[in-house]
Design a protein around this motif. Structure first.
Motif, PDB file in Angstrom:
ATOM      1  N   UNK A 171       0.025   1.872   9.564  1.00 40.78           N
ATOM      2  CA  UNK A 171      -0.730   2.588   8.537  1.00 40.78           C
ATOM      3  C   UNK A 171      -1.540   3.721   9.166  1.00 40.78           C
ATOM      4  N   UNK A 172      -2.183   3.435  10.289  1.00 40.92           N
ATOM      5  CA  UNK A 172      -3.017   4.440  10.949  1.00 40.92           C
ATOM      6  C   UNK A 172      -2.180   5.585  11.518  1.00 40.92           C
ATOM      7  N   UNK A 173      -1.088   5.237  12.198  1.00 42.10           N
ATOM      8  CA  UNK A 173      -0.249   6.260  12.828  1.00 42.10           C
ATOM      9  C   UNK A 173       0.430   7.150  11.790  1.00 42.10           C
ATOM     10  N   UNK A 174       0.954   6.554  10.745  1.00 37.55           N
ATOM     11  CA  UNK A 174       1.626   7.353   9.719  1.00 37.55           C
ATOM     12  C   UNK A 174       0.622   8.223   8.965  1.00 37.55           C
ATOM     13  N   UNK A 175      -0.582   7.705   8.748  1.00 37.55           N
ATOM     14  CA  UNK A 175      -1.625   8.515   8.117  1.00 37.55           C
ATOM     15  C   UNK A 175      -1.969   9.716   8.989  1.00 37.55           C
ATOM     16  N   UNK A 176      -1.950   9.516  10.308  1.00 37.10           N
ATOM     17  CA  UNK A 176      -2.231  10.619  11.229  1.00 37.10           C
ATOM     18  C   UNK A 176      -1.146  11.688  11.149  1.00 37.10           C
ATOM     19  N   UNK A 177       0.045  11.305  10.702  1.00 32.59           N
ATOM     20  CA  UNK A 177       1.152  12.258  10.518  1.00 32.59           C
ATOM     21  C   UNK A 177       1.151  12.840   9.104  1.00 32.59           C
ATOM     22  N   UNK A 178       0.117  12.518   8.323  1.00 28.74           N
ATOM     23  CA  UNK A 178      -0.017  13.101   6.997  1.00 28.74           C
ATOM     24  C   UNK A 178       0.583  12.297   5.858  1.00 28.74           C
ATOM     25  N   UNK A 179       0.932  11.034   6.121  1.00 30.06           N
ATOM     26  CA  UNK A 179       1.569  10.208   5.093  1.00 30.06           C
ATOM     27  C   UNK A 179       0.589   9.277   4.394  1.00 30.06           C
ATOM     28  N   UNK A 180       0.813   9.078   3.114  1.00 25.55           N
ATOM     29  CA  UNK A 180       0.166   8.016   2.346  1.00 25.55           C
ATOM     30  C   UNK A 180       1.198   6.912   2.178  1.00 25.55           C
ATOM     31  N   UNK A 181       0.855   5.715   2.602  1.00 27.23           N
ATOM     32  CA  UNK A 181       1.763   4.588   2.434  1.00 27.23           C
ATOM     33  C   UNK A 181       1.714   4.107   0.991  1.00 27.23           C
ATOM     34  N   UNK A 182       2.891   3.878   0.430  1.00 21.24           N
ATOM     35  CA  UNK A 182       2.989   3.497  -0.975  1.00 21.24           C
ATOM     36  C   UNK A 182       3.617   2.113  -1.088  1.00 21.24           C
ATOM     37  N   UNK A 183       2.824   1.174  -1.612  1.00 20.64           N
ATOM     38  CA  UNK A 183       3.336  -0.163  -1.882  1.00 20.64           C
ATOM     39  C   UNK A 183       3.627  -0.242  -3.384  1.00 20.64           C
TER      40      UNK A 183
END
Length: 261
Positions: A177-189
């Motif tokens: 979650x942290x790494x993908x957010x750093x790449x500009x992503x919002x995780x969607x469940x």
């Protein structure tokens, strides 16, 4: 006395190191996304799942605004089974926006369908290049998985922005979650789902319709798989009945308020 002081200091340092190591390791703990389903109008919940705090901390989406009768339609596209076209036909006829989370295989195999998604105003999201368990890959591999999808989608559709990620099989960790957010992503469940992905266990359009409608609630993020014949056949009825009940289908870009419960 000096000897005991040295021993105490050493123990404190060891304890601090153990705590720090435990804290670091906790970021690698894998979670399988799950939730208490909505039933009889009661809102769904992830409070008992053990990961609500990290989902909230990293701004992942589980629910939208539960005070508004809004719905967010999302599809996972790992491979094509002949039903994405009829799904797109329904969405176009009903003027409903959706998000399609695609893999590398899907991009290479179905470029024309990808072009159609983009041309008709849908969002194309990242489902990783090779559909691995992201909680087990390195940070470098994670970046490669996400970058390859984004680049390939841009080459096919011209879509330059990609800001939504759905982890394959819903497996994640705080690090992911942290790494993908750093790449500009919002995780969607998601907050509405049923076992629709098994192509050898399709039970008919009415089963799909009932499975979705009985879970419907304000702010719902609906997960469907386009490999499902049942979904393709039931989608129009789901949309019509939801609207009849006062719901409005919105794009994920319009989600203004996230709810965690």
């Amino acid at each position: 006395m000096k000897r005991y002081s040295v021993m105490i200091a050493a123990c404190l340092l060891l304890l601090a190191g153990t705590v720090a190591a435990a804290g670091a390791a906790s970021g690698f703990t894998p979670y399988h996304f799950g939730f208490k389903k909505s039933k009889n109008g009661e809102l769904p919940s992830i409070a008992q799942e053990g990961f609500m705090d990290i989902v909230k901390k990293h701004g992942a989406v589980f629910l939208g605004d539960t005070s508004a009768k809004e719905l967010y339609l999302t599809f996972d596209n790992g491979y094509e089974n002949g039903y994405t076209k009829p799904v797109l036909d329904v969405l176009k006829a009903k003027q409903v926006p959706a998000v399609f989370f695609v893999t590398g295989h899907y991009i290479k195999d179905q470029p024309e369908l990808l072009k159609r998604m983009a041309a008709e105003g849908h969002i194309i999201g990242n489902h990783s290049w090779s559909h691995p368990d992201l909680s087990q890959v390195s940070n470098e591999r994670l970046q490669s998985e996400l970058d390859k999808v984004k680049q390939a989608v841009t080459e096919v559709t011209g879509q330059k922005e990609m800001k939504y990620l759905r982890a394959p099989r819903g497996i994640f960790s705080e690090r992911i979650l942290a790494q993908s957010a750093a790449h500009g992503y919002t995780n969607v469940f998601w907050s509405v789902a049923y076992k629709d992905w098994d192509v050898n266990s399709q039970k008919g359009a009415n089963y799909a319709y009932t499975s979705v409608m009985k879970q419907l609630h304000p702010g719902a993020v609906i997960l469907l798989h386009t490999v499902s014949r049942d979904n393709a056949e039931a989608l129009g009825s789901i949309i019509d009945e939801a609207r009849k009940q006062g719901y409005e289908f919105k794009s994920l870009d319009q989600l203004k308020q996230k709810t965690y419960r």
